[in-house]
Design a protein around this motif. Structure first.
Motif, short mmCIF file in Angstrom:
data_model
loop_
_atom_site.label_atom_id
_atom_site.label_comp_id
_atom_site.label_asym_id
_atom_site.label_seq_id
_atom_site.Cartn_x
_atom_site.Cartn_y
_atom_site.Cartn_z
N PHE A 1 0.82 -1.21 0.00
CA PHE A 1 0.00 0.00 0.00
C PHE A 1 0.86 1.26 0.00
O PHE A 1 0.66 2.16 -0.82
CB PHE A 1 -0.93 0.00 1.22
CG PHE A 1 -1.65 1.29 1.42
CD1 PHE A 1 -2.76 1.60 0.66
CD2 PHE A 1 -1.21 2.22 2.36
CE1 PHE A 1 -3.43 2.81 0.82
CE2 PHE A 1 -1.86 3.43 2.53
CZ PHE A 1 -2.98 3.73 1.76
N THR A 2 1.83 1.32 0.90
CA THR A 2 2.63 2.54 1.04
C THR A 2 3.44 2.82 -0.21
O THR A 2 3.45 3.95 -0.72
CB THR A 2 3.57 2.41 2.25
OG1 THR A 2 2.80 2.15 3.43
CG2 THR A 2 4.37 3.68 2.46
N GLY A 3 4.14 1.81 -0.75
CA GLY A 3 4.95 2.02 -1.93
C GLY A 3 4.13 2.38 -3.15
O GLY A 3 4.49 3.26 -3.93
N ALA B 1 -1.91 3.04 9.84
CA ALA B 1 -3.21 2.86 9.20
C ALA B 1 -3.30 3.72 7.94
O ALA B 1 -2.58 4.70 7.77
CB ALA B 1 -4.34 3.23 10.16
N VAL B 2 -4.23 3.35 7.06
CA VAL B 2 -4.39 4.05 5.79
C VAL B 2 -4.58 5.56 5.97
O VAL B 2 -3.93 6.35 5.26
CB VAL B 2 -5.57 3.44 4.99
CG1 VAL B 2 -5.98 4.34 3.83
CG2 VAL B 2 -5.18 2.05 4.48
N PRO B 3 -5.46 6.03 6.86
CA PRO B 3 -5.66 7.48 6.96
C PRO B 3 -4.39 8.25 7.29
O PRO B 3 -4.25 9.42 6.89
CB PRO B 3 -6.69 7.60 8.09
CG PRO B 3 -7.45 6.32 8.06
CD PRO B 3 -6.41 5.29 7.71
N ASP B 4 -3.45 7.64 8.02
CA ASP B 4 -2.20 8.32 8.35
C ASP B 4 -1.19 8.22 7.21
O ASP B 4 -0.53 9.21 6.87
CB ASP B 4 -1.60 7.72 9.62
CG ASP B 4 -2.59 7.73 10.77
OD1 ASP B 4 -3.05 8.81 11.14
OD2 ASP B 4 -2.92 6.63 11.28
N ILE B 5 -1.06 7.03 6.63
CA ILE B 5 -0.07 6.83 5.58
C ILE B 5 -0.41 7.62 4.33
O ILE B 5 0.47 8.12 3.62
CB ILE B 5 0.08 5.33 5.26
CG1 ILE B 5 0.64 4.59 6.48
CG2 ILE B 5 0.97 5.11 4.05
CD1 ILE B 5 0.69 3.09 6.32
N ARG B 6 -1.70 7.80 4.03
CA ARG B 6 -2.05 8.55 2.81
C ARG B 6 -1.59 10.00 2.92
O ARG B 6 -1.17 10.60 1.93
CB ARG B 6 -3.55 8.47 2.55
CG ARG B 6 -4.42 9.22 3.52
CD ARG B 6 -5.89 9.00 3.24
NE ARG B 6 -6.72 9.61 4.28
CZ ARG B 6 -7.96 9.21 4.56
NH1 ARG B 6 -8.49 8.19 3.91
NH2 ARG B 6 -8.66 9.82 5.49
N HIS B 7 -1.64 10.58 4.11
CA HIS B 7 -1.14 11.95 4.29
C HIS B 7 0.38 11.99 4.17
O HIS B 7 0.94 12.92 3.57
CB HIS B 7 -1.58 12.49 5.66
CG HIS B 7 -3.01 12.92 5.70
ND1 HIS B 7 -3.44 14.13 5.23
CD2 HIS B 7 -4.12 12.28 6.17
CE1 HIS B 7 -4.75 14.24 5.39
NE2 HIS B 7 -5.18 13.14 5.97
#
Length: 470
Positions: A30-32, A442-448
């Motif tokens: 997800f992150t990459g 979590a997704v909400p933090d990593i997307r920022h």
């Protein structure tokens, strides 16, 4: 994924940079994937994702999941883009409208990510490539870096982003030196078939009672296991359930004075006023800032004494998942216990486990067919067996954070080297940066994080390219 260019470099070959700056992203979960997508959205850089698995864009969380595993966050807060918060809901509404208002399956979210990556690649006109392989080292020469792959290939880059995800869990004390076969002990539940070979007469022991235990219990249940699951952790705390309906927006206007020293007191006081679900949720916009403001002693105190309580209240499970877990407990098929593993010894096809319940002296014996490590990902770089991180540590390009829960980075996610210098060309993202940001799993933090890093990196590379061309 046919729209994405896949590199076919011969062993030993090196990519040649074109006129556009080139970013190599190590890790295609997800992150990459999101970092690559945001780089393409923000500027003219080219990007290459290095991923050891055949499927890029999903990662373990959204590819190794069972069909019964659902997201731990409602669809309304799972958009990949901070500037388009309804993106995932719209995507669901057009493909799975029945899921748009609840907790979508993780495999469906994996489809969403893979589609986003393919769309970004199509729109990029060849600026995104994927190399299937394992990055083992990174070296720096002049103004550029070289990523070395296990098979001898190399990739030249203007910048390198570490998006390696969660590291393999530790083996807990009592298991780290006990010779157990893979059929008896699963160190990582996502890479081993934990339900194969079990019967209704067997007992499975999970070490850990958090979110991984929940996933394992659901997986075993879905695969037809009707034996007993015993989940053991120091405090016996299990994740709480989300409220039945989405909570109202937070009314908290400012952060508490200290996240670490007064967190419990703050949450208890707010829980009395607005309920514990809202009391925890309304801290979310302030958590990273409070973590940064806390000194090292406060952070250590938080990790030692408060983290287990924070985790089970902050990282919650869907109501339907909580109902399944409660049903398994009521049927006697799942026992969640507070205690400590004392000893493990091979015993026929399984093991004999001795454990001590919290607060008592005598030990209990348990015949166990399979042990599953559910302690969660490790973060200590000095203990990891990951070859890439070991190489970077050896070269002094990265160092552990002071809490030894990840890679040391500055507030811009730039990796800090052995001498304490932040390196603008080497960045780290996602869970391995929790020492600096804490709430970054979590997704909400990593997307920022990926959005902000991509924007800054694109601007930086553009300036560097102009300077070199001047």
């Amino acid at each position: 994924m046919n729209a994405i260019s896949r590199s076919s470099l011969d062993s030993g070959a090196t990519t040649q940079l074109g006129s556009a700056p080139h970013v190599v992203i190590i890790g295609g979960g997800f992150t990459g994937a999101l970092q690559a997508i945001n780089l393409l959205r923000h500027g003219a850089a080219t990007a290459t994702i290095v991923e050891r698995r055949a499927h890029c864009g999903r990662g373990i969380a959204y590819s190794a999941a069972h069909r019964d595993h659902v997201l731990n966050v409602r669809a309304g807060n799972m958009s990949a883009f901070p500037d388009d918060p309804d993106h995932f809901v719209r995507w669901l509404s057009s493909r799975h409208p029945e899921l748009a208002s609840g907790f979508a399956p993780r495999l469906v979210y994996g489809d969403y990510l893979a589609e986003l990556l393919a769309e970004a690649a199509t729109a990029s006109c060849g600026r995104l490539s994927i190399v299937e392989g394992e990055a083992r080292d990174v070296t720096r020469g002049g103004e550029r870096a070289t990523v070395h792959l296990a098979d001898g290939r190399t990739l030249a880059a203007d910048a390198v982003v570490l998006a390696v995800g969660n590291l393999v869990p530790y083996s807990p004390a009592g298991l780290d030196e006990t010779p157990l076969s893979d059929d008896v002990y699963a160190q990582c539940p996502w890479t081993q078939p934990i339900a194969v070979g079990l019967s209704a007469d067997d007992t499975v022991l999970t070490i850990g009672t958090g979110l991984t235990m929940i996933d394992v219990a659901l997986m075993l249940d879905a695969e037809g296991f009707r034996g007993k699951i015993v989940a053991l952790s120091r405090r016996g705390l299990a994740p709480r359930a989300h409220a039945g309906a989405a909570m109202a927006p937070s009314k908290l206007k400012a952060a508490p004075r200290s996240a670490c020293a007064h967190l419990v007191r703050c949450v208890r006081a707010r829980a009395d006023a607005v309920g514990w679900h809202a009391a925890v949720d309304e801290l979310r916009p302030f958590t990273q800032a409070m973590w940064r403001d806390a000194d090292l002693t406060q952070r250590r105190r938080f990790l030692r004494h408060l983290r287990p309580w924070w985790d089970v209240h902050r990282h919650r499970i869907a109501p339907q998942v909580a109902e399944k877990i409660a049903r398994m407990q009521a049927e006697g098929r799942l026992e969640i216990a507070a205690g400590k593993l004392v000893s493990v010894a091979p015993d026929g096809a399984g093991t004999r486990v001795e454990w001590r319940a919290r607060g008592v002296q005598e030990t209990r014996a348990l015949a166990v067919r399979r042990i599953v490590n559910c302690t969660g990902p490790q973060g200590d770089l000095l203990a990891t067996g990951e070859p890439l991180l070991q190489s970077l540590l050896g070269r002094g390009l990265i160092r552990p954070d002071r809490l030894r829960i990840g890679v040391d980075v500055d507030e811009l996610s730039r990796a800090v080297d052995r001498d304490g210098e932040a390196q603008p060309w080497l960045l780290a993202l996602g869970p391995i940066t929790r020492g600096a940001f804490w709430e970054i799993v979590a997704v909400p933090d990593i997307r920022h994080q990926t959005w902000a890093v991509a924007r800054r990196l694109a601007d930086q590379l553009a300036v560097d390219a102009e300077r070199r061309g001047a």
